[in-house]
Design an enzyme around this catalytic site. Structure first.
Site, short mmCIF file in Angstrom:
data_model
loop_
_atom_site.label_atom_id
_atom_site.label_comp_id
_atom_site.label_asym_id
_atom_site.label_seq_id
_atom_site.Cartn_x
_atom_site.Cartn_y
_atom_site.Cartn_z
N HIS A 270 0.84 -1.21 0.00
CA HIS A 270 0.00 0.00 0.00
C HIS A 270 0.87 1.24 0.00
O HIS A 270 1.88 1.32 0.69
CB HIS A 270 -1.03 0.00 1.13
CG HIS A 270 -0.48 0.11 2.52
ND1 HIS A 270 -0.18 1.32 3.11
CD2 HIS A 270 -0.20 -0.84 3.45
CE1 HIS A 270 0.26 1.09 4.35
NE2 HIS A 270 0.27 -0.20 4.58
N ASP A 282 6.08 1.40 6.69
CA ASP A 282 4.65 1.09 6.51
C ASP A 282 4.05 2.13 5.57
O ASP A 282 3.56 3.14 6.04
CB ASP A 282 3.97 1.08 7.87
CG ASP A 282 2.52 0.65 7.80
OD1 ASP A 282 2.12 0.08 6.78
OD2 ASP A 282 1.79 0.89 8.77
N GLU A 316 -4.96 2.04 2.42
CA GLU A 316 -5.02 0.85 3.28
C GLU A 316 -5.28 1.26 4.72
O GLU A 316 -6.05 0.64 5.45
CB GLU A 316 -3.72 0.05 3.20
CG GLU A 316 -3.77 -1.31 3.90
CD GLU A 316 -3.30 -1.33 5.35
OE1 GLU A 316 -3.42 -2.35 6.00
OE2 GLU A 316 -2.81 -0.28 5.84
N GLU A 317 -4.59 2.34 5.15
CA GLU A 317 -4.54 2.65 6.58
C GLU A 317 -5.88 3.02 7.17
O GLU A 317 -6.21 2.61 8.27
CB GLU A 317 -3.53 3.78 6.84
CG GLU A 317 -2.08 3.40 6.58
CD GLU A 317 -1.53 2.35 7.55
OE1 GLU A 317 -2.29 1.85 8.40
OE2 GLU A 317 -0.35 2.01 7.43
N ASP A 342 3.65 -6.06 3.37
CA ASP A 342 3.23 -5.01 4.30
C ASP A 342 3.61 -5.40 5.72
O ASP A 342 2.81 -5.33 6.65
CB ASP A 342 1.73 -4.73 4.18
CG ASP A 342 1.29 -3.56 5.05
OD1 ASP A 342 2.14 -2.72 5.42
OD2 ASP A 342 0.09 -3.48 5.37
N HIS A 412 3.54 3.42 12.49
CA HIS A 412 2.63 4.55 12.70
C HIS A 412 3.24 5.64 13.59
O HIS A 412 2.49 6.39 14.22
CB HIS A 412 1.30 4.09 13.33
CG HIS A 412 0.55 3.11 12.48
ND1 HIS A 412 -0.66 2.58 12.88
CD2 HIS A 412 0.79 2.57 11.26
CE1 HIS A 412 -1.11 1.74 11.94
NE2 HIS A 412 -0.24 1.72 10.96
#
Lengths: 452, 452
Positions: A270, A282, A316-317, A342, A412
Site C-alpha cells: 500500500h 509502513d 489501506e490505513e 506489508d 505509525h
C-alpha cells in the site's frame, strides 16, 4: 528404450525447473547495489508521508506510475479510487492538575475533534475490556487505556500487536458506551523513546463518537502512577475532522504473461501511510520491494507464462478503499495468487501462506531456492489486508514475513523513517519476491493432486 | 607462644573487617523493596525536570532537604548558590525548500536565540573539525554537523560520547568563526526513535554567539541526503535567552563521623537536569541512590569513624556553579574521598577510581564484598564533574559505573523518564554505594605503604 521409472507415490513435485531463474536473480542482486533503497529514500525525502487525501499521496502515485513504466512494465496506470480525507489539524494534551505537564500525543486516525478544549479527570484501565466492567464509574472521565504491549518474542517470532491494538481500535466506542468524554490510549509499541504511535480507530455504529488519541508509553505510565496518588485533570485539544471524500488511485502495472495472460499473480503493497514519519516501513518499502521485484524480472527477461501484476493500493490505513475498489473492478479476473508486502523491510526470513496444506506443501518444496536471499521457510499465516478480499474468494494468498522484531517499534510513529531500513535487506526482499513471483506465475499447475 | 609469622611482603591489606557491614547491607536490601524507586517516581511525577532557574529545581531542593532530615541525617540544609537562568522559549526548525517539512529539534542549552526567523541554505559537515577546513564556504549558511555516534561497545563497555559531544559543545563557535548563521547538530546518541537530545554548548570568548540546536538522527541524515541532491533551505526560530542569575542551592546533609568528624567522605550527585523528560537518569536517580545509601547507613546504625556527607549539587548541567560554590566554601575541609553518581542507574557493575595505583589496589581488595550487589570491579577512571575540583586538589575520587549501555540513548532527551530505571537496579546501586561509603569512612588509613 526402457520406460521411465514410475514416480514415487509421495515424491515432492520437482522444483528443479526454477533453479536457473533463482541463480540468475541471485547473480543480478550483486549488480543492484542499493538502488532500491535510493528510490525509497528519494520518495521519503522529496514526498514524505502519504496520508489519504494528501498531496503527498497523489504525488507518490504519479511518481510510481512513471517509475513502473520506466522499468518496462506495461499498462502502468492510475485506477481511480475515492478515499476519505481525515485531517489531524492542531492537537495537544496536557496535565493541568495536580501538576502542569505537556503530554506527547498523536490523535488517532479518524477521530473526531474535541470542539474546543476538553478538560476532565483521568480514569485508568489496564485493558480495553475493563471499560465495560467499570461502567458508569467512567462517565464524564477521560479514560486512559494503559494496556502494555509485551516485548517481541524472538523465539516464537511473535509480536503482541494483535491483542494490544484492540485498545486503539475499540477504545473510543467502548469509552463512549459508558459516557467517557474522550479516550487516551497507550501507544501500541513495546519500545519507546517518548515516541507516540497513531493508527485508525473504529467507531461502532450507533455509538456516539468521542475523541481519541495515543499518548507515549512514558506518558501513559506517568498518568497511571499519578492517578494512583490522587485526581489528575487532563486538557485535550484536537481539531481533527473528516472533511469528505477525494480522488485518489491504485497504481497498477503489468508484466503480461507469455502464454496465460489472463491468469494473474498479484504483487501488492500500500502506497498510503499515516501522516507521521515518512512511512518507509509502513509501507513505501513494501511498494519499492514489489516494484523492484518486477523490475528484476523485466531486466532478466524472466517473463513467466502468467501475468505478474504490481498493485500499489491506496488508502489501506484508514479505509481499505483501494483494496475494495480493486476487487470490485478486477475480482472477476482470474487471480491465481495474491501477495502483499506489508510487514516492513527487515531481513528476509519467510513467506506466509494463506492457503490449504497442499498450497503450503507445494510452496515449501521451493524453499531451498530462496536460501541465497535469506528466506528459509514458507509458513502458514495471513497474506495482507489489501489482498484479503481475494483470499476470501479462495485465491491463494501469500504474505511477506521478513524479520519483524523492530516493525512495531516504528509502526505509525514519527520514527518510521527510511534510515531504519537496511539497503541490503530491501534488495534481498525484492529479489526473493521476484523469485516468488516468477515461480507462482511460471509453475506448472496444479501441482496439487488434482489432474491438469 | 610462637611469634606471629611475618606478613607476606605483597599481601593485600585485610578487608575482613568490612564483611559484617556488607552482610548487614545485603540483608537490609531485602527489606527495602522498591522504596527508592518510588521516591524517584514521586519527584519525577510531581516535580518533573529541574532546569537551573526553574521552580522545579527549587522545589526538588526543598524536598531533598526535608527528605534527608527525615532519614535521620544531620544538618540537612540548603547552601546558597547563584545559577544562570537560561530559558528555551519557543523554538522550531523546518525545511522550507525544496520540500516543506518540520524538523524535530531542541535548542542547545545556553544558546542565543535567532532574533526572529532565520532562513539559510544548509551546508553539511560530518565532523566538527571539518568546519574550519571548509572555512568561508560555510559563510552565511546553517551548518549541520552530521557527526554519528557509534553504537555502544558492549565488549569494551565503552560509549563514544566523549568524541561525539564535541560537535555539540564546540559546533556553534566553530561555525561562527567561518561566518555561519547558525548550527544544527545531529543529536549525540547512537539510538533514536526520532528523539532529540539537548545539552550545553560552549561559546568561545571573542567569537560571535550564533544559535545552535540539535536535530534528531533521523532528521540529520534526511538533511544530509537532501543536500546531496541539491540546495536545501531551513528556517530556524529560537527565542532562547539567558535572563540572568537567580538563587539556587546545593543540598548538604551529614552522618557525622564517630571519631574523626572533620574527615569527610562525600557522596555526590546533581539535582538539576535539562528541561526535557523528567531527568531521572540524569541525574535525580543518582541523587536518590546516594540519599538512599545514607539512609541505609542510618537505619543500620553503621556510623563510621569519618563523616559521610551527602551533597546534591545544583547547576551541573549548564555551569557547574554548585560544584564551584561547594569547593569554594568547603575546599579547606579535609575530604578523604569524593564520590559522584552521575552515570545513570543501570545494573550495578563497577566503581571507577580517579586515584593512583595504590588507591586502586586498596579498593580492589574490597571488590569481593560488593559481589552480592552486582559490583564486580574497581577500575581506573574519572569521578564526576561536580567533584572534579577536589580530585584536582589530589583528593581520592570515585565514580559510579553501572551498566551504561543505554545511558546515552536517554541522556538529555525527552525519553529520560523514570520508567527507564529498574527499581532493583536502583536499590542495589544504593546498597553498593552505602557499602562503599562505609568502607571509605571507616577503613584504617592509610592502607597504602606510607606509615600512619
Amino acid at each position: 528404450m526402457p520406460a521411465d521409472p514410475a514416480p514415487e507415490p509421495d515424491a515432492e513435485p520437482s522444483v528443479a525447473w526454477a533453479q536457473p531463474a533463482a541463480e540468475r536473480i541471485e547473480a543480478h542482486l550483486e549488480t543492484m547495489g542499493d538502488r532500491a533503497w535510493r528510490r525509497l529514500a528519494f520518495v521519503a525525502d522529496t514526498i514524505g508521508h502519504r496520508l489519504s487525501g494528501s498531496q503527498g499521496l497523489e504525488r507518490a502515485i504519479d511518481w510510481a506510475v512513471t517509475e513502473l513504466a520506466s522499468y518496462g512494465l506495461e499498462n502502468a496506470r492510475r485506477e481511480k479510487v475515492k478515499v476519505p480525507k481525515w485531517v489531524r489539524g492542531r492537537e495537544y494534551a496536557r496535565v493541568v492538575a495536580p501538576v502542569e505537564r505537556e503530554l506527547v500525543m498523536l490523535g488517532l486516525g479518524g477521530s473526531v475533534g474535541t470542539r474546543g478544549r476538553l478538560r476532565a479527570e483521568v480514569a485508568v484501565v489496564s485493558h480495553v475490556d475493563e471499560i465495560a466492567k467499570r461502567g458508569k464509574a467512567l462517565a464524564g472521565k477521560i479514560v486512559l487505556i494503559d494496556q502494555a504491549m509485551p516485548p517481541y518474542d524472538h523465539e516464537q517470532r511473535k509480536s503482541f500487536y494483535g491483542e494490544t491494538v484492540q485498545a486503539r481500535s475499540r477504545g473510543a466506542s467502548e469509552g463512549a458506551k459508558v459516557g467517557a468524554k474522550a479516550v487516551l490510549v497507550r501507544s501500541v509499541t513495546a519500545r519507546s523513546l517518548r515516541t507516540p504511535h497513531t493508527g485508525a480507530l473504529r467507531y461502532e455504529e450507533g455509538v456516539p463518537k468521542i475523541p481519541a488519541a495515543a499518548v507515549t508509553v512514558e506518558d501513559a505510565v506517568f498518568l497511571a502512577r499519578s492517578v494512583a496518588r490522587g485526581p489528575v485533570t487532563v486538557e485535550l485539544f484536537m481539531s481533527a475532522k473528516t472533511v469528505g471524500e477525494v480522488d485518489s488511485a491504485n497504481v497498477v502495472a503489468e508484466i503480461p504473461g507469455r502464454t496465460r495472460r489472463d491468469e494473474i499473480v498479484l504483487l501488492g503493497c500500500h502506497i498510503d501511510s499515516w501522516d507521521v514519519g515518512d512511512g518507509s516501513t509502513d509501507d513505501m518499502g513494501g511498494c519499492i520491494a514489489v516494484m523492484e521485484a518486477a523490475r528484476i524480472l523485466v531486466e532478466l527477461e524472466l517473463v513467466p507464462r502468467r501475468t505478474v501484476r504490481v498493485v500499489l493500493f491506496t488508502n489501506e490505513e484508514n479505509g481499505l478503499r483501494g483494496a475494495k475498489a480493486y476487487h470490485a473492478a478486477h475480482g472477476q479476473e482470474r487471480h491465481v495468487a495474491v501477495f502483499e508486502a506489508d510487514a516492513g523491510q527487515g531481513a528476509p526470513l519467510a513467506f506466509s501462506v494463506a492457503g490449504d496444506d497442499a498450497d503450503l506443501a507445494a510452496l515449501e518444496a521451493y524453499a531451498p531456492l530462496f536460501l541465497p536471499f535469506g528466506v528459509t521457510a514458507f509458513v502458514p499465516g495471513g497474506a495482507g489486508a489489501d489482498v484479503s478480499p481475494f483470499v476470501a474468494d479462495g485465491v491463494l494468498g501469500i504474505g511477506h514475513r521478513p524479520d519483524g522484531s523492530h516493525y512495531f517499534d516504528l509502526h505509525h510513529s514519527p520514527a518510521d523513517t527510511v534510515d531504519k531500513i537496511d539497503p541490503d535487506h530491501l534488495a534481498r526482499n525484492a529479489a526473493s519476491i521476484a523469485l516468488l513471483a516468477y515461480i507462482l506465475a511460471e509453475r506448472p499447475e496444479p501441482e496439487a493432486p488434482a489432474a491438469e
